[in-house]
Design a protein around this motif. Structure first.
Motif, PDB file in Angstrom:
ATOM      1  N   ALA A  63       0.836  -1.215   0.000  1.00  0.00           N
ATOM      2  CA  ALA A  63       0.000   0.000   0.000  1.00  0.00           C
ATOM      3  C   ALA A  63       0.867   1.260   0.000  1.00  0.00           C
ATOM      4  CB  ALA A  63      -0.911  -0.019   1.228  1.00  0.00           C
ATOM      5  N   LEU A  64       1.903   1.290   0.835  1.00  0.00           N
ATOM      6  CA  LEU A  64       2.720   2.503   0.917  1.00  0.00           C
ATOM      7  C   LEU A  64       3.564   2.691  -0.347  1.00  0.00           C
ATOM      8  CD1 LEU A  64       3.872   2.543   4.664  1.00  0.00           C
ATOM      9  CD2 LEU A  64       1.956   3.723   3.604  1.00  0.00           C
ATOM     10  N   ALA A  65       4.054   1.585  -0.887  1.00  0.00           N
ATOM     11  CA  ALA A  65       4.852   1.691  -2.115  1.00  0.00           C
ATOM     12  C   ALA A  65       3.986   2.196  -3.269  1.00  0.00           C
ATOM     13  CB  ALA A  65       5.462   0.337  -2.450  1.00  0.00           C
ATOM     14  N   LYS A  66       2.731   1.786  -3.281  1.00  0.00           N
ATOM     15  CA  LYS A  66       1.800   2.259  -4.317  1.00  0.00           C
ATOM     16  C   LYS A  66       1.631   3.777  -4.221  1.00  0.00           C
ATOM     17  CE  LYS A  66       0.057  -0.679  -7.191  1.00  0.00           C
ATOM     18  NZ  LYS A  66       0.139  -0.398  -8.620  1.00  0.00           N
ATOM     19  N   ASP A  67       1.823   4.317  -3.007  1.00  0.00           N
ATOM     20  CA  ASP A  67       1.711   5.769  -2.814  1.00  0.00           C
ATOM     21  C   ASP A  67       3.045   6.477  -3.024  1.00  0.00           C
ATOM     22  OD1 ASP A  67      -0.910   5.405  -2.220  1.00  0.00           O
ATOM     23  OD2 ASP A  67      -0.703   5.593  -0.053  1.00  0.00           O
ATOM     24  N   GLY A  68       3.999   5.772  -3.564  1.00  0.00           N
ATOM     25  CA  GLY A  68       5.275   6.402  -3.906  1.00  0.00           C
ATOM     26  C   GLY A  68       6.319   6.367  -2.804  1.00  0.00           C
ATOM     27  N   ARG A  69       6.070   5.643  -1.719  1.00  0.00           N
ATOM     28  CA  ARG A  69       7.084   5.577  -0.652  1.00  0.00           C
ATOM     29  C   ARG A  69       8.087   4.468  -0.965  1.00  0.00           C
ATOM     30  NH1 ARG A  69       4.987  10.025   1.988  1.00  0.00           N
ATOM     31  NH2 ARG A  69       2.819   9.676   2.512  1.00  0.00           N
ATOM     32  N   ARG A  70       9.322   4.683  -0.514  1.00  0.00           N
ATOM     33  CA  ARG A  70      10.311   3.612  -0.634  1.00  0.00           C
ATOM     34  C   ARG A  70      10.314   2.822   0.666  1.00  0.00           C
ATOM     35  NH1 ARG A  70      14.966   7.313  -2.212  1.00  0.00           N
ATOM     36  NH2 ARG A  70      13.816   8.425  -0.615  1.00  0.00           N
ATOM     37  N   VAL A  71      10.047   1.534   0.522  1.00  0.00           N
ATOM     38  CA  VAL A  71       9.798   0.718   1.706  1.00  0.00           C
ATOM     39  C   VAL A  71      10.851  -0.384   1.827  1.00  0.00           C
ATOM     40  CG1 VAL A  71       8.041  -0.627   2.925  1.00  0.00           C
ATOM     41  CG2 VAL A  71       7.322   1.084   1.268  1.00  0.00           C
ATOM     42  N   HIS A  72      11.418  -0.483   3.014  1.00  0.00           N
ATOM     43  CA  HIS A  72      12.388  -1.554   3.286  1.00  0.00           C
ATOM     44  C   HIS A  72      11.735  -2.511   4.299  1.00  0.00           C
ATOM     45  CE1 HIS A  72      16.743  -2.593   4.801  1.00  0.00           C
ATOM     46  NE2 HIS A  72      16.085  -3.643   4.329  1.00  0.00           N
ATOM     47  N   VAL A  73      11.439  -3.718   3.835  1.00  0.00           N
ATOM     48  CA  VAL A  73      10.811  -4.693   4.733  1.00  0.00           C
ATOM     49  C   VAL A  73      11.870  -5.701   5.174  1.00  0.00           C
ATOM     50  CG1 VAL A  73       8.865  -6.272   5.035  1.00  0.00           C
ATOM     51  CG2 VAL A  73       8.744  -4.527   3.273  1.00  0.00           C
ATOM     52  N   ILE A  74      11.927  -5.940   6.470  1.00  0.00           N
ATOM     53  CA  ILE A  74      12.905  -6.919   6.981  1.00  0.00           C
ATOM     54  C   ILE A  74      12.126  -8.071   7.616  1.00  0.00           C
ATOM     55  CG2 ILE A  74      14.926  -7.258   8.462  1.00  0.00           C
ATOM     56  CD1 ILE A  74      15.283  -4.168   8.360  1.00  0.00           C
ATOM     57  N   LEU A 167      12.478  -6.159  -0.060  1.00  0.00           N
ATOM     58  CA  LEU A 167      12.128  -7.180   0.936  1.00  0.00           C
ATOM     59  C   LEU A 167      13.397  -7.978   1.242  1.00  0.00           C
ATOM     60  CD1 LEU A 167      10.105  -8.801   2.581  1.00  0.00           C
ATOM     61  CD2 LEU A 167       9.292  -9.871   0.505  1.00  0.00           C
ATOM     62  N   GLU A 168      13.884  -7.836   2.452  1.00  0.00           N
ATOM     63  CA  GLU A 168      15.168  -8.440   2.792  1.00  0.00           C
ATOM     64  C   GLU A 168      15.004  -9.435   3.933  1.00  0.00           C
ATOM     65  OE1 GLU A 168      17.986  -5.626   4.370  1.00  0.00           O
ATOM     66  OE2 GLU A 168      19.613  -7.102   4.390  1.00  0.00           O
ATOM     67  N   GLU A 169      15.741 -10.544   3.847  1.00  0.00           N
ATOM     68  CA  GLU A 169      15.697 -11.492   4.957  1.00  0.00           C
ATOM     69  C   GLU A 169      16.671 -11.029   6.048  1.00  0.00           C
ATOM     70  OE1 GLU A 169      14.782 -15.608   4.224  1.00  0.00           O
ATOM     71  OE2 GLU A 169      16.544 -16.171   5.398  1.00  0.00           O
ATOM     72  N   GLY A 170      16.183 -10.950   7.248  1.00  0.00           N
ATOM     73  CA  GLY A 170      17.026 -10.494   8.360  1.00  0.00           C
ATOM     74  C   GLY A 170      16.199 -10.474   9.630  1.00  0.00           C
ATOM     75  N   THR A 171      16.878 -10.536  10.770  1.00  0.00           N
ATOM     76  CA  THR A 171      16.157 -10.522  12.055  1.00  0.00           C
ATOM     77  C   THR A 171      16.430  -9.213  12.766  1.00  0.00           C
ATOM     78  OG1 THR A 171      16.370 -12.895  12.177  1.00  0.00           O
ATOM     79  CG2 THR A 171      15.844 -11.774  14.228  1.00  0.00           C
ATOM     80  N   LYS A 188      20.205  -8.342  12.005  1.00  0.00           N
ATOM     81  CA  LYS A 188      21.197  -9.301  11.528  1.00  0.00           C
ATOM     82  C   LYS A 188      20.743  -9.734  10.144  1.00  0.00           C
ATOM     83  CE  LYS A 188      23.751 -12.264  14.332  1.00  0.00           C
ATOM     84  NZ  LYS A 188      23.864 -13.319  15.284  1.00  0.00           N
ATOM     85  N   ASN A 189      21.569  -9.481   9.129  1.00  0.00           N
ATOM     86  CA  ASN A 189      21.120  -9.843   7.770  1.00  0.00           C
ATOM     87  C   ASN A 189      21.349 -11.330   7.478  1.00  0.00           C
ATOM     88  OD1 ASN A 189      23.803 -10.094   7.133  1.00  0.00           O
ATOM     89  ND2 ASN A 189      23.934  -8.116   6.067  1.00  0.00           N
ATOM     90  N   LYS A 190      21.023 -11.702   6.250  1.00  0.00           N
ATOM     91  CA  LYS A 190      21.064 -13.133   5.905  1.00  0.00           C
ATOM     92  C   LYS A 190      22.479 -13.706   6.061  1.00  0.00           C
ATOM     93  CE  LYS A 190      19.077 -16.272   2.604  1.00  0.00           C
ATOM     94  NZ  LYS A 190      18.676 -16.518   1.228  1.00  0.00           N
TER      95      LYS A 190
END
Ligand SMILES: Cc1cc2nc3c(=O)[nH]c(=O)nc-3n(C[C@H](O)[C@H](O)[C@H](O)COP(=O)(O)OP(=O)(O)OC[C@H]3O[C@@H](n4cnc5c(N)ncnc54)[C@H](O)[C@@H]3O)c2cc1C
Length: 516
Positions: A63-74, A167-171, A188-190
């Motif tokens: 939803a936010l990306a559709k509104d032009g936001r850059r989104v980083h999902v972990i 969309l990044e794998e990480g804890t 902590k990334n992948k």
């Protein structure tokens, strides 16, 4: 006198110098932060960090990306989740999904259509369907049931198909905080490296076991009971378009089709009576105590999974009222924010409604760097969501309580009254199903139906004639209903629920979209 003047002027001069220095310093700091934010934007940094790509995180990212936001999902685990939750999407939830442009995430996952509920009690059965002629509900009045993991993967794919979603794998380990403002996260990334991500807004959406919410508020989840379940494979219910609810003892049993070949079988248990799963006692309990109460037409399917050694799982059913954090630059969503008893299968619906509201409130902000403005939005969000979320939460409390069998005559009368009311047909059934299906989740409708069920149950208790003992049980029933609801309504905030400050204006401006 002259000495006093000198002292006064010295103090004034000090105060003035301090004020000028303080203001200059703050301006410098603000400029530095703005520059840093601008620098991050030039570097391709994100506007929003989302912790967790479950139902909420993925839908919000889209939803936010559709509104032009850059989104980083972990997300800590990108594999398809195998969970026993979030398998039934109410019609109201499907409507929210469509409002977010995500309705096709239910396609291609072998989701099953559900038009209502078949309810069984003491050898009787009745079907309660979602109303098809509800003028307030502008969408197809049917639910969908599915494997939660398939749905989550579908949402993740849809979100990551947008170029502005990473969309990044990480804890995620912790939130980065500076003077009460959350600046981002450490994770902590992948590859196992400790690293950080910064953004003006961080959304914590890490589910019912959330660790991060503890650093934002002191809200505690209450474990109400345990949902126990397994899947009976390679079978199909005679009536797969209904969720089957058996009002058995000690508590209810549910069966519903979650794919063309799989049936979810589940029941609720309490810690004081919890047979061991590992020792096989749970399977024995289900076979010996519950199966005989399952109507014969469903029993074979109920037993199939048990006989084939299906993996039995137990998940805590929790309740947690929503609380706002006083930290800026952060918002908590989904199960990390608010939970209700799963008997109403409405967690995803409330979450999607929250996302829709939040997204629309954020839309006018061209950048999310102003923590104060974002904070105002979050406060409005909190009050606008109240009528819908509190209605569903209260319904969850009430519905779960009446499903528990009891030897207490007053409680049992309430349970019987609920069955009779829900299954009586006409406006009572359609009203209750519109509430349960999220097609009309309004506080006033909830209060009306709960009062009507209480009166109906009292009427049942008093008939055929009101003996002193029956009058006594009726008074107790009334007391029980009040005790069940009043503390819950208080915790939800009655005034916010019934007279939310901003909800009327919000609803007016988005009437076309019919957000509840
Ligand atoms: C037994 C049960 C049955 C239910 N049945 C239904 C139903 O039928 N219908 C319905 O609408 N609702 C149902 N619910 C509620 C529903 O499942 C939830 O409301 C919904 O899944 C919440 O979504 P979420 O995004 O908040 O959390 P989740 O979907 O749980 O997602 C959280 C994500 O965060 C990730 N994560 C966690 N910690 C970290 C971290 N530190 N770093 C990175 N990632 C992290 C997790 O891996 C996960 O992917 C049920 C709940 C229960 C308990």
């Amino acid at each position: 006198m002259a000495f006093t003047h000198v002292c006064l002027w010295t103090v004034l001069a000090f105060a003035l110098t301090w004020t000028v220095l303080y203001v200059t310093n703050r301006k410098k700091k603000a400029t530095e932060l703005a520059d840093a934010a601008a620098e991050e934007r030039r570097d391709g940094a994100s506007d929003v960090i989302i912790v967790g790509a479950g139902v909420g995180g993925s839908a919000l990212a889209y939803a936010l990306a559709k509104d032009g936001r850059r989104v980083h999902v972990i997300e800590r685990d990108m594999r398809e989740p195998e969970r026993m939750m979030g398998e039934f999407m109410q019609p109201g939830g499907r409507f929210m999904l469509s409002q977010l442009g995500l309705q096709d995430c239910l396609d291609g996952i072998d989701a099953q259509k559900a038009t209502g509920m078949a309810v069984y009690k003491d050898g009787k059965e009745a079907v309660a369907s979602f109303p098809v002629d509800n003028n307030n509900f502008p969408y197809d009045p049917s639910a969908r049931s599915f494997h939660n993991g398939r749905f989550v993967q579908s949402l993740r794919q849809k979100a990551s198909s947008l170029p502005s979603v990473r969309l990044e794998e990480g804890t995620v380990k912790s939130l980065i905080e500076e003077k009460g403002v959350i600046k981002g996260v450490t994770y902590k990334n992948k590859a196992g490296e400790e690293t950080t991500a910064l953004a003006p807004l961080t959304v914590v959406c890490d589910g019912c076991y959330s660790n991060l919410r503890r650093s934002l508020n002191d809200n505690n989840a209450e474990v109400l009971s345990y949902q126990v379940g397994y899947i009976s494979k390679n079978c199909r219910l005679d009536d797969p378009e209904n969720l089957h609810l058996i009002m058995s003892k000690p508590s209810s049993i549910m069966l519903y089709q979650i794919s063309s070949t799989d049936v979810r079988c589940g029941f609720e248990l309490f810690p004081d009576n919890f047979p061991s799963i590992a020792k096989g006692e749970m399977a024995t309990f289900a076979k010996n105590t519950l199966a005989p109460q399952v109507p014969p037409k469903l029993r074979k399917i109920f037993l199939k999974g048990l006989d084939e050694g299906a993996h039995i799982k137990a998940v805590p059913a929790k309740r947690m009222t929503a609380t706002l954090s006083n930290k800026k630059g952060v918002i908590v969503l989904g199960d990390a924010f608010n939970m209700r008893h799963p008997s109403v299968a409405a967690g995803m619906m409330v979450l999607l409604s929250d996302i829709l509201i939040l997204r629309r409130l954020l839309q006018p902000l061209s950048n999310l760097g102003d923590a104060n403005k974002v904070s105002e939005v979050i406060k409005s969000f909190y009050s606008i969501r109240k009528p819908m979320s509190a209605t569903v939460n209260t319904l969850g409390t009430a519905f779960s309580q009446v499903l528990i069998a009891s030897t207490d005559e007053a409680k049992e009368a309430m349970r019987q009254g609920c069955y009779d009311y829900l299954c009586s047909g006409g406006f009572r059934t359609s009203g209750m199903m519109a509430l349960l299906g999220g097609m009309n989740p309004r506080p006033i409708s909830l209060i009306y139906h709960l009062c009507a069920i209480t009166l109906h149950s009292i009427g049942h208790l008093l008939s055929p004639f009101p003996s002193p003992i029956r009058i006594w049980h009726s008074l107790r029933l009334f007391g029980l209903a009040t005790k069940m609801l009043v503390p819950h309504l208080k915790a939800e905030g009655v005034s916010q629920m019934l007279f939310p400050a901003n909800a009327a204006a919000y609803r007016k401006s988005y009437m076309a979209a019919s957000v509840f």
